[in-house]
Write an enzyme that holds these catalytic residues in place. Structure first.
Site, short mmCIF file in Angstrom:
data_model
loop_
_atom_site.label_atom_id
_atom_site.label_comp_id
_atom_site.label_asym_id
_atom_site.label_seq_id
_atom_site.Cartn_x
_atom_site.Cartn_y
_atom_site.Cartn_z
N GLU A 35 17.76 -51.79 31.56
CA GLU A 35 18.49 -50.57 31.85
C GLU A 35 19.89 -50.74 31.26
O GLU A 35 20.55 -51.74 31.54
CB GLU A 35 18.57 -50.36 33.37
CG GLU A 35 19.30 -49.08 33.71
CD GLU A 35 19.35 -48.78 35.20
OE1 GLU A 35 18.84 -49.58 36.00
OE2 GLU A 35 19.95 -47.74 35.52
N ARG A 261 12.15 -64.46 39.12
CA ARG A 261 13.46 -64.27 38.49
C ARG A 261 14.14 -65.62 38.35
O ARG A 261 13.96 -66.50 39.18
CB ARG A 261 14.38 -63.44 39.40
CG ARG A 261 14.08 -62.00 39.48
CD ARG A 261 15.02 -61.37 40.50
NE ARG A 261 16.24 -60.87 39.86
CZ ARG A 261 16.29 -59.70 39.24
NH1 ARG A 261 15.24 -58.93 39.15
NH2 ARG A 261 17.42 -59.29 38.70
N LYS A 271 23.44 -57.27 37.36
CA LYS A 271 24.40 -56.48 36.61
C LYS A 271 25.35 -55.73 37.54
O LYS A 271 26.51 -55.54 37.20
CB LYS A 271 23.66 -55.48 35.72
CG LYS A 271 23.11 -56.14 34.46
CD LYS A 271 22.43 -55.12 33.57
CE LYS A 271 21.00 -54.93 34.01
NZ LYS A 271 20.35 -53.78 33.49
P1 ATP Z 1 19.95 -56.69 37.29
O1 ATP Z 1 19.77 -56.76 38.77
O2 ATP Z 1 20.65 -57.86 36.73
O3 ATP Z 1 20.49 -55.40 36.80
P2 ATP Z 1 17.46 -55.70 36.55
O4 ATP Z 1 16.11 -56.23 36.76
O5 ATP Z 1 17.82 -54.48 37.31
O6 ATP Z 1 18.47 -56.85 36.74
P3 ATP Z 1 16.92 -54.65 34.01
O7 ATP Z 1 17.84 -54.17 32.98
O8 ATP Z 1 16.06 -53.66 34.69
O9 ATP Z 1 17.76 -55.43 35.04
O10 ATP Z 1 16.05 -55.86 33.47
C1 ATP Z 1 15.31 -55.86 32.30
C2 ATP Z 1 14.23 -56.89 32.42
O11 ATP Z 1 14.80 -58.17 32.66
C3 ATP Z 1 13.31 -56.61 33.59
O12 ATP Z 1 11.98 -56.73 33.14
C4 ATP Z 1 13.65 -57.64 34.60
O13 ATP Z 1 12.54 -58.00 35.34
C5 ATP Z 1 14.17 -58.80 33.74
N1 ATP Z 1 15.12 -59.60 34.50
C6 ATP Z 1 16.26 -59.18 35.08
N2 ATP Z 1 16.87 -60.18 35.74
C7 ATP Z 1 16.10 -61.27 35.56
C8 ATP Z 1 16.19 -62.63 36.01
N3 ATP Z 1 17.20 -63.06 36.77
N4 ATP Z 1 15.22 -63.49 35.63
C9 ATP Z 1 14.20 -63.07 34.86
N5 ATP Z 1 14.05 -61.81 34.41
C10 ATP Z 1 14.98 -60.92 34.76
MG MG Z 2 16.98 -52.59 37.06
#
Ligand code: ATP
Ligand code: MG
Length: 551
Positions: A35, A261, A271
């Site tokens: 995102e 994760r 983020k």
């Molecule tokens: P954040 O909470 O940091 O915003 P998110 O999952 O909301 O993380 P996205 O932009 O939706 O962020 O993530 C893109 C991809 O990265 C998703 O498939 C998510 O599962 C993966 N991802 C995000 N954080 C991690 C992590 N700590 N370890 C492994 N994969 C991750």
């Molecule tokens: Mg997300």
């Protein structure tokens, strides 16, 4: 590939491919779906290495798909930063760059399809009422009073929602599944909401936006994703992922496979929280070298190879885990050990005058790298005015101290042996200069002096040394698992130390970005500010969290 990886996802993919079904005719197709509401962090790197890694290993390709369904939080700056970081990490999406917003027209048609078949309805409860009616883990939810609206009325209202006839929050579109489901995600989840906001790609074209759970599975299906790899928090959403695809007319149904994760000690990995640190100004930006972001790690001097190696070592499992910072440092050090030329810097200078030295500076040469001649050599010089590190001299040395003491000797690395004859102090009683004599027969490489000092210290010729700002970084948070309730209070006040020091002229003039400063660690020229060097990592595995001194 140094060795074949074998985690549960790769084993599953091997099995799938062995069956040879038509679905895999184009190979393994994955996606990385960020995102664009912030910069990528090292947790994302795990997902990037996995998604791009398996497509590369098994033949196939990976979409970089921006999940841009929330115009309030997303921006072009983030899109550009994410593209830059994925490419920098060494992965290529080729022509497969997509946006969830590319599919807004199809998503809208699929929503109408659900309405037509009685599987979605317009609900006019407020978001609070919807939340209250969802029930709990132990109690079923309650049917919305709007659940049994006729198909015609739903079609009419949904069209009006799309036409912008209602305000934000007045209505939503909900899937009509089961308010008594044991899985709360299945209790008539919202799939479209009204949002009168300018979208960075579709501008004012849409005032209704699809929700993640509805969007993601459909984009996966339309792109023919063979393995939709996501993190464990989506496990409970998988029934909804499957429900949507089973209830619309689409001829591809990817399996969703979840993995854990990445968490890292002494930092946060979200983020939203990282955004808060940037917005509050407690870090210098998304690329502050203390941030766990890809941009921050890069600015600190970490290479893409080190991050990829770290991701390889942590592996892919279903166990939630918090990895020690020491493992990341190990990977960084291992990479820089081979890749970084050596040189000298003094970060806390103490003036040394060589009283028996006469004549012009004496030129010296040393290899840039002890084990790799291809780095070539560098020039430096010895003369009457030197700097050594303040902590390499002690008037009242602690036990086993091997460096310089009054009337003691030390070897200047790649130079001469010196003896401390006199200690000069300023008015405040601080040592401000050492008056030393050098042993002319002790030049490194041609030492015939027979002297055997115990210590070796780094040094610079003060007459030619180039002034530099040296920034030493340690953990951003005081505790291994920071208290998220008060992020600012959880910050480590000592996470950066700034020094006004000096570097060898050859380092200043070099085109190289990364160096080992002998005895001090690996450093990188700052990408933004000239004359600034960031410490990437210390030399030894001596990583200890830097804690606030106890009062
Ligand atoms: P954040 O909470 O940091 O915003 P998110 O999952 O909301 O993380 P996205 O932009 O939706 O962020 O993530 C893109 C991809 O990265 C998703 O498939 C998510 O599962 C993966 N991802 C995000 N954080 C991690 C992590 N700590 N370890 C492994 N994969 C991750
Ligand atoms: Mg997300």
């Amino acid at each position: 590939m140094p060795q074949e990886l074998s985690d549960f996802i790769r084993r599953r993919i091997r099995q799938d491919l062995a069956q040879g079904s038509a679905e895999f005719a184009s190979g393994v197709i994955t996606r990385f779906p960020p995102e664009p509401n912030g910069y990528l962090h090292i947790g994302h790197a795990k997902s990037i290495c996995l998604n791009f890694g398996v497509a590369r290993e098994f033949g196939g390709f990976t979409y970089l798909r921006f999940d841009d369904t929330n115009p309030l939080k997303e921006s072009d700056e983030y899109v550009a930063a994410i593209k830059h970081d994925v490419a920098w990490l060494g992965f290529d999406w080729g022509e497969h760059l997509t946006y969830a917003s590319d599919y807004f027209p199809q998503l809208y048609q699929f929503a109408i399809e659900l309405v037509r078949s009685g599987k979605a309805y317009v609900c006019s409860l407020s978001s609070e009422e919807i939340r209250a009616g969802r029930g709990t883990l132990t109690q079923p939810g309650e049917d919305s009073p709007y659940r049994d609206r006729s198909v015609e009325e739903n079609l009419q209202l949904f069209e009006q929602m799309r036409a912008g006839e209602f305000a934000d929050g007045e209505h939503v579109l909900r899937a009509r599944i089961d308010m008594a489901s044991a899985n709360i995600n299945m209790r008539d989840p919202v799939i479209y909401r009204i949002r009168h906001a300018e979208h960075q790609r579709t501008a004012g074209q849409w005032v209704i936006y699809p929700m993640y759970d509805f969007t993601h599975c459909i984009c996966d299906a339309l792109e023919g994703i063979t393995h939709s790899l996501c993190t464990l928090e989506f496990e409970d959403h998988r029934p909804l992922y499957d429900w949507v695809l089973e209830n619309i007319n689409v001829n591809f149904h990817p399996p969703q496979i979840e993995f854990s994760r990445l968490g890292l000690e002494y930092t946060v990995m979200s983020k939203r929280l990282l955004n808060q640190l940037v917005a509050d100004g407690v870090v210098a930006g998304w690329d502050d070298p203390r941030m766990p972001t890809i941009a921050g790690l890069r600015r600190r001097g970490v290479t893409a190879a080190a991050i990829r190696e770290f991701c390889r070592r942590i592996g892919v499992t279903k166990q939630d885990n918090v990895v020690e910072m020491g493992l990341l440092d190990f990977c960084i050090r291992q990479d820089l050990q081979a890749a970084a030329p050596r040189g000298m810097s003094v970060i806390d200078p103490l003036k040394v005058t060589i009283t028996n030295y006469e004549g012009p500076a004496e030129a010296m040469t040393a290899p840039w790298h002890p084990d790799d001649a291809s780095f070539g050599t560098r020039e430096y010089s010895f003369g009457p005015n030197l700097f050594i590190e303040r902590e390499d001299f002690h008037e009242a040395p602690p036990p086993k101290y091997k460096r310089l003491i009054p009337d003691g000797m030390v070897r200047l690395r790649g130079g001469y042996i010196i003896r401390c004859d006199e200690v000069i102090k300023d008015d405040a009683g601080e040592v401000c200069e050492l008056r030393c004599s050098y042993e002319p027969a002790s030049r490194s490489g041609s030492d015939t002096s027979g002297l055997k000092p115990k210590g070796v210290v780094h040094w610079l010729n003060a007459d030619t040394a180039v002034a530099a700002t040296i920034r030493l970084y340690t953990n951003l948070f005081s505790d291994a698992v920071p208290d998220l309730a008060d992020l600012t209070a959880a910050l480590n006040p000592l996470s950066v130390e700034r020094h006004q020091g000096f570097v060898e002229p050859a380092i200043d003039a070099s085109q190289a970005q990364r160096f080992q400063f002998e005895r001090l660690g690996y450093f990188c020229k700052d990408s933004e500010e000239a004359g600034v060097y960031n410490r990437t990592v210390s030399l030894r595995d001596s990583w200890k969290p830097q804690q606030t001194p106890k009062k």
